[in-house]
Design an enzyme around this catalytic site. Structure first.
Site, short mmCIF file in Angstrom:
data_model
loop_
_atom_site.label_atom_id
_atom_site.label_comp_id
_atom_site.label_asym_id
_atom_site.label_seq_id
_atom_site.Cartn_x
_atom_site.Cartn_y
_atom_site.Cartn_z
N GLU A 116 1.47 16.40 2.81
CA GLU A 116 0.58 17.62 2.73
C GLU A 116 1.18 19.15 3.25
O GLU A 116 0.31 20.11 2.58
CB GLU A 116 -0.84 16.91 3.97
CG GLU A 116 -1.76 16.44 3.24
CD GLU A 116 -2.76 16.52 1.69
OE1 GLU A 116 -2.40 17.99 1.80
OE2 GLU A 116 -3.09 15.28 1.47
N GLU A 127 8.25 -4.55 9.26
CA GLU A 127 8.23 -3.64 11.33
C GLU A 127 9.10 -4.39 11.82
O GLU A 127 9.46 -4.37 12.60
CB GLU A 127 6.97 -4.14 11.50
CG GLU A 127 6.44 -5.62 12.19
CD GLU A 127 4.55 -4.85 12.93
OE1 GLU A 127 5.00 -5.49 13.64
OE2 GLU A 127 4.21 -4.63 12.02
#
Length: 271
Positions: A79, A110
């Site tokens: 953004e 992870e």
């Protein structure tokens, strides 16, 4: 046991509640997140000041995380270019498992500590850059590998976590602890913890861009005008700040090839 993994007594029998009761419980828990972020403001301030220095010295900012944390970093990074008119290289998001993990959960990724360092190296991460590690638990191995890499080359680093203690804090220059408490659904950190992470990311990127001159007043003066909605927003911004007509605002935007800041400055001079 980590706080984010503990049982929330307020939602223990949520499976027996009506729809509106379920929503009320979730909403009441969500109200606690902003206060948790408020308590972390001193650390967030330190982090912003660090990132401002990085940007002013032409460094880049990398967000890295796994699962929800990784996706939130990618959202914030994506953004920034349209909002502040910066290069797509300035803010970058990295997620464990790569691009496919954005759309399909790959939780096992992870656990790969070395992969965090490897992924960071693929982006030519260097000592001029800053790393923001995202981990609700505060101990994600993937993020730990990236932080160790950053520390080894003398790069600045920040950790956002939602537990009081965690291994990651040992490798960060600034640790932001947003203690959002037990989740409505035990261990589902996509809820309050994820919301807390997103709020902090909003602060880090927005405050850094304000401090480095990417905002005029409270207007996104460097916004990229790339669709009709943003064209209308740009016109409204010029009208609101200078008092010129919408027609004149449109004319100035076209004249300046969509450069909103220049169009605003010219409108102010003419008015």
């Amino acid at each position: 046991m980590k706080i984010t993994e503990s049982i929330n007594e307020n939602s223990r029998d949520i499976d027996l509640k009506s729809t509106v009761e379920i929503l009320k419980i979730i909403n009441d828990e969500d109200k606690k997140v902003a206060f948790a972020v408020e308590k972390a403001l001193p650390e967030i301030e330190k982090a912003v000041d660090m990132l401002v220095t990085i940007v002013k010295n032409n460094g880049r900012i990398f967000y890295i995380g796994a699962g929800t944390s990784g996706r939130l970093g990618i959202v914030d990074a994506a953004e920034c270019p349209p909002t502040f008119g910066v290069s797509h290289k300035m803010f970058q998001g990295i997620i464990a498992g790569g691009r496919s993990s954005v759309f399909k959960a790959r939780e096992f990724c992870e656990d790969k500590e070395q992969m965090g360092a490897t992924d960071l190296a693929r982006h030519s991460f260097n000592s001029k850059d800053a790393l923001v590690g995202l981990s609700c638990s505060g101990s994600t191995p993937y993020v730990l590998g990236a932080l160790k890499k950053a520390k080894s080359i003398g790069a600045s680093s920040i950790v956002i976590m939602c537990n009081p203690e965690g291994t990651l804090s040992e490798y960060a220059d600034v640790t932001i602890r947003v203690i959002t408490g037990p989740e409505v659904l035990t261990g589902s950190t996509r809820m309050k913890a994820g919301t807390g992470e997103k709020m902090v990311l909003n602060m880090l990127s927005t405050a850094t861009m304000i401090r480095t001159g990417r905002v005029s007043g409270n207007m996104m003066a460097d916004m990229q005008i790339s669709c009709k909605k943003l064209e209308n927003r740009a016109v409204q911004m010029i009208v609101a700040t200078t008092g010129v007509s919408p027609e004149k605002a449109n004319e100035l935007i076209s004249k300046n090839n969509g450069n909103l800041r220049t169009a605003m400055e010219e409108a102010k001079c003419r008015n």
